[in-house]
Design a protein around this motif. Structure first.
Motif, PDB file in Angstrom:
ATOM      1  N   SER A 176       0.808  -1.220   0.000  1.00 60.36           N
ATOM      2  CA  SER A 176       0.000   0.000   0.000  1.00 60.36           C
ATOM      3  C   SER A 176       0.843   1.274   0.000  1.00 60.36           C
ATOM      4  CB  SER A 176      -0.945   0.008   1.197  1.00 60.36           C
ATOM      5  OG  SER A 176      -0.199   0.115   2.400  1.00 60.36           O
ATOM      6  N   GLY A 177       2.045   1.214   0.525  1.00 57.80           N
ATOM      7  CA  GLY A 177       2.911   2.385   0.546  1.00 57.80           C
ATOM      8  C   GLY A 177       2.721   3.283   1.750  1.00 57.80           C
ATOM      9  N   ASN A 178       1.852   2.921   2.664  1.00 59.98           N
ATOM     10  CA  ASN A 178       1.698   3.707   3.894  1.00 59.98           C
ATOM     11  C   ASN A 178       1.400   2.754   5.056  1.00 59.98           C
ATOM     12  OD1 ASN A 178      -0.967   2.984   3.643  1.00 59.98           O
ATOM     13  ND2 ASN A 178      -1.636   4.983   2.892  1.00 59.98           N
ATOM     14  N   PHE A 179       1.400   3.324   6.239  1.00 62.13           N
ATOM     15  CA  PHE A 179       1.178   2.508   7.432  1.00 62.13           C
ATOM     16  C   PHE A 179      -0.260   2.580   7.922  1.00 62.13           C
ATOM     17  CE2 PHE A 179       5.847   2.466   8.188  1.00 62.13           C
ATOM     18  CZ  PHE A 179       5.967   1.096   8.280  1.00 62.13           C
ATOM     19  N   ARG A 180      -1.173   3.035   7.081  1.00 64.05           N
ATOM     20  CA  ARG A 180      -2.583   3.027   7.454  1.00 64.05           C
ATOM     21  C   ARG A 180      -3.095   1.604   7.297  1.00 64.05           C
ATOM     22  NH1 ARG A 180      -5.840   6.592   4.074  1.00 64.05           N
ATOM     23  NH2 ARG A 180      -7.468   5.885   5.486  1.00 64.05           N
ATOM     24  N   ILE A 181      -3.213   0.914   8.393  1.00 64.28           N
ATOM     25  CA  ILE A 181      -3.567  -0.497   8.384  1.00 64.28           C
ATOM     26  C   ILE A 181      -5.064  -0.633   8.638  1.00 64.28           C
ATOM     27  CG2 ILE A 181      -3.169  -2.718   9.493  1.00 64.28           C
ATOM     28  CD1 ILE A 181      -0.433  -1.535  10.337  1.00 64.28           C
ATOM     29  N   ALA A 182      -5.737  -1.352   7.782  1.00 61.42           N
ATOM     30  CA  ALA A 182      -7.160  -1.603   7.970  1.00 61.42           C
ATOM     31  C   ALA A 182      -7.361  -2.472   9.207  1.00 61.42           C
ATOM     32  CB  ALA A 182      -7.740  -2.290   6.742  1.00 61.42           C
ATOM     33  N   GLN A 183      -8.478  -2.272   9.848  1.00 61.25           N
ATOM     34  CA  GLN A 183      -8.762  -3.011  11.072  1.00 61.25           C
ATOM     35  C   GLN A 183      -8.803  -4.519  10.802  1.00 61.25           C
ATOM     36  OE1 GLN A 183     -12.355  -1.849  13.016  1.00 61.25           O
ATOM     37  NE2 GLN A 183     -11.870  -2.972  14.883  1.00 61.25           N
ATOM     38  N   THR A 184      -9.267  -4.916   9.644  1.00 55.01           N
ATOM     39  CA  THR A 184      -9.322  -6.336   9.293  1.00 55.01           C
ATOM     40  C   THR A 184      -7.926  -6.951   9.269  1.00 55.01           C
ATOM     41  OG1 THR A 184     -11.247  -5.859   7.934  1.00 55.01           O
ATOM     42  CG2 THR A 184     -10.163  -7.976   7.598  1.00 55.01           C
ATOM     43  N   TYR A 185      -6.958  -6.219   8.690  1.00 51.66           N
ATOM     44  CA  TYR A 185      -5.584  -6.721   8.652  1.00 51.66           C
ATOM     45  C   TYR A 185      -4.985  -6.820  10.049  1.00 51.66           C
ATOM     46  CZ  TYR A 185      -5.378  -6.299   3.608  1.00 51.66           C
ATOM     47  OH  TYR A 185      -5.603  -6.448   2.280  1.00 51.66           O
ATOM     48  N   LEU A 186      -5.323  -5.876  10.895  1.00 51.72           N
ATOM     49  CA  LEU A 186      -4.810  -5.910  12.266  1.00 51.72           C
ATOM     50  C   LEU A 186      -5.350  -7.127  13.012  1.00 51.72           C
ATOM     51  CD1 LEU A 186      -3.016  -4.432  14.241  1.00 51.72           C
ATOM     52  CD2 LEU A 186      -5.012  -3.129  14.966  1.00 51.72           C
ATOM     53  N   TRP A 187      -6.642  -7.385  12.883  1.00 50.51           N
ATOM     54  CA  TRP A 187      -7.223  -8.553  13.541  1.00 50.51           C
ATOM     55  C   TRP A 187      -6.652  -9.849  12.966  1.00 50.51           C
ATOM     56  CZ3 TRP A 187      -9.141  -8.350  18.068  1.00 50.51           C
ATOM     57  CH2 TRP A 187      -9.806  -7.222  18.507  1.00 50.51           C
ATOM     58  N   ALA A 188      -6.464  -9.877  11.643  1.00 46.81           N
ATOM     59  CA  ALA A 188      -5.879 -11.072  11.019  1.00 46.81           C
ATOM     60  C   ALA A 188      -4.456 -11.286  11.516  1.00 46.81           C
ATOM     61  CB  ALA A 188      -5.890 -10.935   9.498  1.00 46.81           C
ATOM     62  N   GLY A 189      -3.682 -10.216  11.641  1.00 45.83           N
ATOM     63  CA  GLY A 189      -2.312 -10.328  12.144  1.00 45.83           C
ATOM     64  C   GLY A 189      -2.271 -10.818  13.580  1.00 45.83           C
ATOM     65  N   LEU A 190      -3.179 -10.325  14.400  1.00 46.85           N
ATOM     66  CA  LEU A 190      -3.229 -10.786  15.791  1.00 46.85           C
ATOM     67  C   LEU A 190      -3.660 -12.252  15.875  1.00 46.85           C
ATOM     68  CD1 LEU A 190      -4.695  -7.634  17.540  1.00 46.85           C
ATOM     69  CD2 LEU A 190      -2.344  -8.476  17.611  1.00 46.85           C
ATOM     70  N   LEU A 191      -4.556 -12.658  14.990  1.00 45.55           N
ATOM     71  CA  LEU A 191      -4.967 -14.063  14.966  1.00 45.55           C
ATOM     72  C   LEU A 191      -3.813 -14.958  14.528  1.00 45.55           C
ATOM     73  CD1 LEU A 191      -7.230 -16.139  15.269  1.00 45.55           C
ATOM     74  CD2 LEU A 191      -7.783 -15.729  12.864  1.00 45.55           C
ATOM     75  N   ILE A 192      -3.068 -14.518  13.513  1.00 44.66           N
ATOM     76  CA  ILE A 192      -1.893 -15.272  13.067  1.00 44.66           C
ATOM     77  C   ILE A 192      -0.880 -15.363  14.192  1.00 44.66           C
ATOM     78  CG2 ILE A 192       0.104 -15.185  11.522  1.00 44.66           C
ATOM     79  CD1 ILE A 192      -1.828 -13.996   9.418  1.00 44.66           C
ATOM     80  N   TRP A 193      -0.641 -14.252  14.906  1.00 41.28           N
ATOM     81  CA  TRP A 193       0.284 -14.257  16.030  1.00 41.28           C
ATOM     82  C   TRP A 193      -0.170 -15.245  17.093  1.00 41.28           C
ATOM     83  CZ3 TRP A 193      -0.290 -13.205  21.214  1.00 41.28           C
ATOM     84  CH2 TRP A 193       0.895 -13.134  21.936  1.00 41.28           C
ATOM     85  N   LEU A 194      -1.453 -15.247  17.394  1.00 38.92           N
ATOM     86  CA  LEU A 194      -1.978 -16.144  18.424  1.00 38.92           C
ATOM     87  C   LEU A 194      -1.808 -17.610  18.035  1.00 38.92           C
ATOM     88  CD1 LEU A 194      -3.512 -16.391  21.115  1.00 38.92           C
ATOM     89  CD2 LEU A 194      -5.612 -16.392  19.769  1.00 38.92           C
ATOM     90  N   VAL A 195      -2.081 -17.944  16.775  1.00 34.93           N
ATOM     91  CA  VAL A 195      -1.939 -19.326  16.315  1.00 34.93           C
ATOM     92  C   VAL A 195      -0.477 -19.771  16.387  1.00 34.93           C
ATOM     93  CG1 VAL A 195      -2.091 -20.806  14.277  1.00 34.93           C
ATOM     94  CG2 VAL A 195      -4.006 -19.338  14.892  1.00 34.93           C
ATOM     95  N   ILE A 196       0.421 -18.943  15.886  1.00 36.86           N
ATOM     96  CA  ILE A 196       1.841 -19.301  15.907  1.00 36.86           C
ATOM     97  C   ILE A 196       2.357 -19.373  17.338  1.00 36.86           C
ATOM     98  CG2 ILE A 196       4.156 -18.469  15.315  1.00 36.86           C
ATOM     99  CD1 ILE A 196       2.998 -17.534  12.672  1.00 36.86           C
TER     100      ILE A 196
END
Length: 75
Positions: A23-43
């Motif tokens: 995307s070229g910026n650090f404006r992260i959609a809330q969906t991506y943030l939740w997905a990242g936290l879910l990935i972190w939790l699984v790993i």
């Protein structure tokens, strides 16, 4: 536990870095943030339970039970 935390954090950081590269910026959609936290939790949970199992197996081997040591150590 530290290994599990580090692996989860690295996966989350890699996902955020890929999002920034696309995307070229650090404006992260809330969906991506939740997905990242879910990935972190699984790993994190998978690595935590893996380390826990390895520690338990090592403890059983130290207790001197030759049946748990494997075929190479029975000889």
């Amino acid at each position: 536990m530290l290994t599990a935390f580090a692996n989860g954090a690295l996966a989350l950081a890699l996902m955020l870095l890929a999002e920034f590269a696309l995307s070229g910026n650090f404006r992260i959609a809330q969906t991506y943030l939740w997905a990242g936290l879910l990935i972190w939790l699984v790993i994190f949970s998978a690595q935590f339970y893996r380390q826990l199992r390895l520690c338990r197996c090592a403890q059983r081997r130290q207790d001197g039970n030759p049946a748990l040591n494997g075929p190479d150590e029975l000889r």
